[in-house]
Design an enzyme around this catalytic site. Structure first.
Site, PDB file in Angstrom:
ATOM      1  CB  THR A 158       1.516  -3.154  10.535  1.00 54.14           C
ATOM      2  OG1 THR A 158       0.541  -3.201  10.328  1.00 54.14           O
ATOM      3  CG2 THR A 158       1.439  -1.280  11.883  1.00 54.14           C
ATOM      4  CG  HIS A 179       9.742 -24.634  12.046  1.00 54.54           C
ATOM      5  ND1 HIS A 179      10.016 -24.904  13.112  1.00 54.54           N
ATOM      6  CD2 HIS A 179      11.365 -25.047  11.573  1.00 54.54           C
ATOM      7  CE1 HIS A 179      10.700 -25.088  13.596  1.00 54.54           C
ATOM      8  NE2 HIS A 179      12.246 -25.374  12.383  1.00 54.54           N
ATOM      9  CB  CYS A 233       0.674  -2.138   4.605  1.00 59.15           C
ATOM     10  SG  CYS A 233       0.903  -3.288   6.023  1.00 59.15           S
ATOM     11  CG  ASP A 236      -0.169  -0.199   2.196  1.00 64.46           C
ATOM     12  OD1 ASP A 236       1.324   0.223   2.650  1.00 64.46           O
ATOM     13  OD2 ASP A 236      -0.675   0.126   3.606  1.00 64.46           O
ATOM     14  CG  HIS A 241       8.923 -28.384  10.200  1.00 60.58           C
ATOM     15  ND1 HIS A 241       9.021 -27.977  11.493  1.00 60.58           N
ATOM     16  CD2 HIS A 241      10.375 -28.942  10.113  1.00 60.58           C
ATOM     17  CE1 HIS A 241       9.923 -27.748  12.123  1.00 60.58           C
ATOM     18  NE2 HIS A 241      10.159 -28.360  11.204  1.00 60.58           N
TER      19      HIS A 241
HETATM   20  C1  RB5 Z   1      -2.451   2.415   6.449  1.00 61.15           C
HETATM   21  O1  RB5 Z   1      -2.524   3.674   6.865  1.00 61.15           O
HETATM   22  C2  RB5 Z   1      -1.950   1.585   7.411  1.00 61.15           C
HETATM   23  O2  RB5 Z   1      -3.499   1.645   7.937  1.00 61.15           O
HETATM   24  C3  RB5 Z   1      -1.332   0.506   7.070  1.00 61.15           C
HETATM   25  O3  RB5 Z   1      -0.384   0.641   6.340  1.00 61.15           O
HETATM   26  C4  RB5 Z   1      -0.774  -0.974   7.679  1.00 61.15           C
HETATM   27  O4  RB5 Z   1      -0.558  -0.694   8.670  1.00 61.15           O
HETATM   28  C5  RB5 Z   1      -2.039  -1.771   8.183  1.00 61.15           C
HETATM   29  O5  RB5 Z   1      -2.166  -2.952   8.438  1.00 61.15           O
END
Ligand code: RB5
Length: 149
Positions: A70, A101, A68, A11, A136
């Protein structure tokens, strides 16, 4: 291209790291299939987790990378596709063990949580580690047997 291609998607929060990783992968000799996003404008991570999953199913590459902010949302999105085993990694030990694994076929990274060098190292370890098989394999097989209600 499929034999040596990596499918990558992100993203907007992962866009900058995705571009760094594409350059890194090409330097290492990998073909790269970039399913977007193609700029920093705000988009929705499920669209790109799913785009990577669909490209893998279509045979456009053997392994995927999703990024993304996180790594959480886009890994959830990718994992909603039955043929995907996406592993969210912040360190090279996780990147190694998700291959050994779990036979993970998609690496998920959080661009707001790890630096570029750690991300590149995770990619290299993920792509350079084989599945361990043996006990595994039985466990990975069971991942395909979960109930859907
Ligand atoms: C975008 O702001 C953020 O929510 C996305 O990149 C991600 O971290 C969501 O899990």
């Amino acid at each position: 291209m499929a034999d040596n291609a990596i499918v990558i998607g992100s993203d907007h929060a992962g866009y900058s790291l995705k571009q760094v990783l594409i350059a890194h992968l090409k330097d290492k000799g990998w073909d790269v299939v970039d399913v977007g996003t193609h700029g920093p404008d705000s988009v929705d991570y499920p669209d790109f987790g799913s785009a990577v999953a669909r490209a893998l199913k279509d045979g456009k590459g053997d392994r995927g990378i999703v990024v993304c902010g996180t790594g959480i949302g886009i890994s959830i999105a990718a994992n909603r596709h039955a043929w995907v085993r996406a592993a969210l990694c912040h360190d090279i030990t996780s990147a190694r063990l998700c291959r050994e694994h779990n036979d993970a076929n998609v690496l998920a990274l959080g661009a707001r949580l790890i630096g570029e060098e750690v991300a590149k190292d995770c990619v290299d370890v993920f792509l350079g580690t084989e599945f361990g098989g043996g006990r595994h394999q039985r466990r990975v097989d069971k991942l395909g047997l979960t109930e859907s209600t």
